[in-house]
Design a protein around this motif. Structure first.
Motif, PDB file in Angstrom:
ATOM      1  N   LYS A  93       9.481  -4.531   7.869  1.00 42.42           N
ATOM      2  CA  LYS A  93       8.246  -4.571   7.000  1.00 42.42           C
ATOM      3  C   LYS A  93       6.829  -5.073   8.180  1.00 42.42           C
ATOM      4  O   LYS A  93       6.484  -4.645   7.663  1.00 42.42           O
ATOM      5  N   TYR A  94       7.074  -4.572   9.190  1.00 46.25           N
ATOM      6  CA  TYR A  94       5.252  -4.379   9.827  1.00 46.25           C
ATOM      7  C   TYR A  94       4.920  -2.985   9.658  1.00 46.25           C
ATOM      8  O   TYR A  94       3.561  -3.009   9.330  1.00 46.25           O
ATOM      9  N   VAL A  95       5.908  -2.364   9.756  1.00 48.93           N
ATOM     10  CA  VAL A  95       5.522  -0.516   8.980  1.00 48.93           C
ATOM     11  C   VAL A  95       4.393  -1.087   7.869  1.00 48.93           C
ATOM     12  O   VAL A  95       3.709   0.029   7.342  1.00 48.93           O
ATOM     13  N   LEU A  96       5.985  -0.862   7.696  1.00 52.02           N
ATOM     14  CA  LEU A  96       5.639  -1.436   5.375  1.00 52.02           C
ATOM     15  C   LEU A  96       4.480  -1.650   4.818  1.00 52.02           C
ATOM     16  O   LEU A  96       3.007  -1.588   4.204  1.00 52.02           O
ATOM     17  N   ALA A  97       4.284  -2.894   5.687  1.00 47.60           N
ATOM     18  CA  ALA A  97       3.483  -3.877   5.626  1.00 47.60           C
ATOM     19  C   ALA A  97       1.111  -3.520   6.320  1.00 47.60           C
ATOM     20  O   ALA A  97       0.987  -3.156   5.744  1.00 47.60           O
ATOM     21  N   LYS A  98       1.453  -2.493   7.335  1.00 44.58           N
ATOM     22  CA  LYS A  98       0.300  -2.155   7.968  1.00 44.58           C
ATOM     23  C   LYS A  98       0.125  -0.487   7.461  1.00 44.58           C
ATOM     24  O   LYS A  98      -1.057  -0.128   6.517  1.00 44.58           O
ATOM     25  N   ARG A  99       1.398  -0.016   6.325  1.00 45.58           N
ATOM     26  CA  ARG A  99       0.967   1.147   5.562  1.00 45.58           C
ATOM     27  C   ARG A  99       0.416   1.097   4.231  1.00 45.58           C
ATOM     28  O   ARG A  99      -0.272   1.200   3.746  1.00 45.58           O
ATOM     29  N   GLU A 100       0.539  -0.599   3.661  1.00 45.59           N
ATOM     30  CA  GLU A 100      -0.069  -0.837   2.736  1.00 45.59           C
ATOM     31  C   GLU A 100      -1.474  -1.122   2.635  1.00 45.59           C
ATOM     32  O   GLU A 100      -2.391  -1.073   2.088  1.00 45.59           O
ATOM     33  N   GLU A 101      -1.750  -1.808   4.474  1.00 39.67           N
ATOM     34  CA  GLU A 101      -2.891  -2.098   4.923  1.00 39.67           C
ATOM     35  C   GLU A 101      -4.040  -1.314   4.690  1.00 39.67           C
ATOM     36  O   GLU A 101      -5.383  -1.095   4.609  1.00 39.67           O
ATOM     37  N   TRP A 102      -3.520   0.076   4.904  1.00 43.86           N
ATOM     38  CA  TRP A 102      -4.459   1.501   5.131  1.00 43.86           C
ATOM     39  C   TRP A 102      -4.055   2.290   4.059  1.00 43.86           C
ATOM     40  O   TRP A 102      -5.883   2.667   3.883  1.00 43.86           O
ATOM     41  N   ARG A 103      -3.495   2.170   3.490  1.00 45.68           N
ATOM     42  CA  ARG A 103      -3.205   2.581   1.630  1.00 45.68           C
ATOM     43  C   ARG A 103      -4.722   1.715   1.132  1.00 45.68           C
ATOM     44  O   ARG A 103      -5.300   2.303   0.578  1.00 45.68           O
ATOM     45  N   GLN A 104      -5.181   0.467   1.546  1.00 49.69           N
ATOM     46  CA  GLN A 104      -6.250  -0.173   0.379  1.00 49.69           C
ATOM     47  C   GLN A 104      -7.121   0.050   1.230  1.00 49.69           C
ATOM     48  O   GLN A 104      -8.555   0.798   0.565  1.00 49.69           O
ATOM     49  N   GLN A 105      -7.003   0.006   2.757  1.00 44.45           N
ATOM     50  CA  GLN A 105      -8.710   0.887   3.730  1.00 44.45           C
ATOM     51  C   GLN A 105      -8.973   2.389   2.720  1.00 44.45           C
ATOM     52  O   GLN A 105     -10.180   2.404   2.384  1.00 44.45           O
ATOM     53  N   PHE A 106      -7.804   3.024   2.411  1.00 42.39           N
ATOM     54  CA  PHE A 106      -8.514   4.151   2.534  1.00 42.39           C
ATOM     55  C   PHE A 106      -8.771   4.777   0.786  1.00 42.39           C
ATOM     56  O   PHE A 106     -10.162   4.852   0.523  1.00 42.39           O
ATOM     57  N   HIS A 107      -8.944   3.775   0.248  1.00 40.18           N
ATOM     58  CA  HIS A 107      -8.975   3.655  -1.223  1.00 40.18           C
ATOM     59  C   HIS A 107     -10.024   3.283  -1.440  1.00 40.18           C
ATOM     60  O   HIS A 107     -11.541   3.445  -2.346  1.00 40.18           O
ATOM     61  N   GLU A 108     -10.806   1.919  -0.756  1.00 40.98           N
ATOM     62  CA  GLU A 108     -12.115   1.423  -1.094  1.00 40.98           C
ATOM     63  C   GLU A 108     -13.431   2.460  -0.388  1.00 40.98           C
ATOM     64  O   GLU A 108     -14.127   2.160  -0.656  1.00 40.98           O
TER      65      GLU A 108
END
Length: 113
Positions: A93-108
């Motif tokens: 759960k932690y890893v997937l949440a952090k991946r999604e957070e990083w994905r959003q930062q990447f797209h921004e």
């Protein structure tokens, strides 16, 4: 300095898993990252970044037993790091949440460039 730290200091780093042990984990997990699902069985490039993760980190006393080892891609293994979790499900759960957070930062950042 606690005894455990002294022992590690004098004995050096723990031995790595043998290739045979790693292959048993990969085969059990069907060459798939147990966190994000990256398929290393059907794409050689994905297989190259597969690693073995200790669910309960070895650095924090986790055993090198099969029930504590999972296949993980390098990014997921890096995200999880040496953090202790109550269960594999909590770690995932932690890893997937952090991946999604990083994905959003990447797209921004890509849109802003």
């Amino acid at each position: 300095m606690p005894f455990k730290q002294l022992k590690k200091f004098f004995s050096g780093p723990p031995p790595h898993l043998s290739r045979q042990e790693a292959m048993r984990v990969f085969q059990r997990d069907h060459f798939k990252c147990q966190y994000c699902g990256l398929d290393g069985l059907h794409r050689f490039e994905n297989w190259l970044i597969l690693t073995i993760d200790h669910v309960h980190p070895h650095a924090r006393g986790g055993p090198r037993s099969m029930d504590n080892l999972v296949t993980a891609c390098q990014p997921c293994n890096l995200i999880k790091g040496k953090r202790p979790f109550a269960s594999f499900e909590d770690a995932k759960k932690y890893v997937l949440a952090k991946r999604e957070e990083w994905r959003q930062q990447f797209h921004e950042h890509v849109k802003g460039a």
